[in-house]
Design an enzyme around this catalytic site. Structure first.
Site, mmCIF file in Angstrom:
data_model
loop_
_atom_site.group_PDB
_atom_site.id
_atom_site.type_symbol
_atom_site.label_atom_id
_atom_site.label_comp_id
_atom_site.label_asym_id
_atom_site.label_seq_id
_atom_site.Cartn_x
_atom_site.Cartn_y
_atom_site.Cartn_z
ATOM 1 N N ARG A 1 0.843 -1.191 0.000
ATOM 2 C CA ARG A 1 0.000 0.000 0.000
ATOM 3 C C ARG A 1 0.881 1.243 0.000
ATOM 4 N NH1 ARG A 1 -1.872 -3.565 4.012
ATOM 5 N NH2 ARG A 1 -3.960 -4.447 3.604
ATOM 6 N N LYS B 1 -1.755 -2.713 8.068
ATOM 7 C CA LYS B 1 -2.901 -2.284 8.869
ATOM 8 C C LYS B 1 -2.869 -2.963 10.231
ATOM 9 C CE LYS B 1 -6.136 -1.182 5.141
ATOM 10 N NZ LYS B 1 -7.464 -1.471 4.555
ATOM 11 N N HIS C 1 -3.405 2.558 -5.797
ATOM 12 C CA HIS C 1 -3.822 1.183 -5.513
ATOM 13 C C HIS C 1 -3.878 0.333 -6.781
ATOM 14 C CE1 HIS C 1 -4.552 0.083 -1.437
ATOM 15 N NE2 HIS C 1 -5.534 -0.745 -1.725
ATOM 16 N N ARG D 1 -1.086 -1.994 -6.837
ATOM 17 C CA ARG D 1 -1.327 -3.128 -5.924
ATOM 18 C C ARG D 1 -2.262 -4.130 -6.586
ATOM 19 N NH1 ARG D 1 -1.250 -4.547 -0.423
ATOM 20 N NH2 ARG D 1 -3.217 -5.204 0.514
ATOM 21 N N HIS E 1 -3.375 -9.344 3.561
ATOM 22 C CA HIS E 1 -4.811 -9.485 3.813
ATOM 23 C C HIS E 1 -5.028 -10.435 4.985
ATOM 24 C CE1 HIS E 1 -6.070 -8.336 -0.562
ATOM 25 N NE2 HIS E 1 -5.924 -7.288 0.210
ATOM 26 N N TYR F 1 -9.478 -10.936 -6.865
ATOM 27 C CA TYR F 1 -8.572 -10.873 -8.010
ATOM 28 C C TYR F 1 -8.736 -12.067 -8.953
ATOM 29 C CZ TYR F 1 -6.481 -7.103 -5.390
ATOM 30 O OH TYR F 1 -6.301 -5.929 -4.709
#
Length: 297
Positions: free
Chosen positions: A148, A172, A243, A246, A269, A278
């Site tokens: 990110r 995150k 993004h 990414r 994730h 995806y």
């Protein structure tokens, strides 16, 4: 229970105990303020007085504003989280929002670059000025790792192991992970660190990997500015957001045989479902290619 007192305690809770990012906290604040404004319009001054019918009415007002299903779902989650906190901390019944169904998500596939577009983009930054070396290294690392932009701008010099081709990033929820990168990114970083960053730094002294033209640590906004400039030079007529690199990383990895779990770990994730989107991209691309190429499609 006074809503303003609850608001202050809840925001303090998610900031200090849950360690949410500033951006996430701001979203929660805005969602709750919007809910409080609704309560005021309905003449409700006590969170405990809100029942299921009022919760449904609040969601109806969100639809009336023309908000997307994703946005509405996020707002429901914000208020549901607030009530869960109230239930634990103050004993307030949280059934009103716990029983609400989330709206079905719109199936939007993440935008990504095709490989020929990336080649055009990479050729733009292939120069020898400090700025060009910085831009090329930035672009190569984003695409090579799928990290990110918030993770990119927080990378320090100590986080890069250019011999092993690994970068440590803070994801995150303050979760660290190590992400490998290949020879193109490695070469671009070496050139930038040797001949680009020292010149851009001028008389500044800090350890941030990427810097702006004043020598200060680059911001997420600065990264967007760099990428938009490269898009214009490459004459790629598409709206870009960082993004997309990414998304491109994940899409190309899966298209070329990488397994889902590996891509999930590389992207950071927590849920596999976040990565599975995806596969829809690669299937859709496969279908379009078939329809365009097969004589009897």
């Amino acid at each position: 229970m006074n809503p303003l007192v609850v608001f202050a305690e809840y925001i303090s809770y998610i900031r200090l105990e849950k360690n949410y990012s500033p951006r996430t906290i701001l979203e929660y604040e805005n969602d709750i303020k919007e809910f409080y404004s609704f309560l005021e319009q309905e003449g409700l001054s006590d969170l405990a007085a809100v029942d299921y019918s009022e919760a449904r009415l609040f969601v109806t007002t969100l639809y009336d504003k023309g908000l997307s299903r994703v946005t509405i779902s996020r707002k429901i989650s914000s208020i549901r989280s607030l009530y869960k906190f109230c239930n634990v901390r103050f004993g307030i019944d949280d059934n009103a929002f716990r029983l609400l169904y989330h709206p079905k998500k719109e199936q939007r596939l993440p935008a990504f670059f095709y490989e020929e577009e990336l080649e055009a983009l990479f050729s733009v930054g292939d120069g020898y000025s400090p700025k060009s070396l910085r831009n090329q290294a930035l672009l190569e690392l984003l695409y090579a790792t799928g990290i990110r932009v918030s993770e990119l701008v927080s990378i320090d010099l100590k986080d890069i192991d250019n011999e092993l081709g690994i970068v440590k990033v803070m994801g995150k929820g303050s979760k660290e992970r190590y992400v490998p990168f290949g020879s193109f990114a490695m070469e671009a970083l070496e050139s930038y660190l040797s001949n680009g960053r020292p010149i851009l730094m001028k008389d500044k002294s800090h350890r941030s990997l990427f810097v702006n033209l004043r020598g200060d640590p680059i911001t997420a906004r600065g990264v967007r500015h760099v990428l938009n400039g490269m898009m214009e030079e490459a004459i790629i007529h598409r709206k870009i957001h960082p993004h997309m690199l990414r998304h491109s990383f994940a899409t190309h990895m899966l298209s070329n045989g990488a397994d889902m779990r590996t891509v999930q770990e590389l992207l950071g994730h927590s849920q596999l479902s976040s990565t599975q989107v995806y596969t829809h991209i690669t299937k859709e691309h496969l279908r379009k290619t078939y329809m365009n190429a097969h004589p009897r499609a």
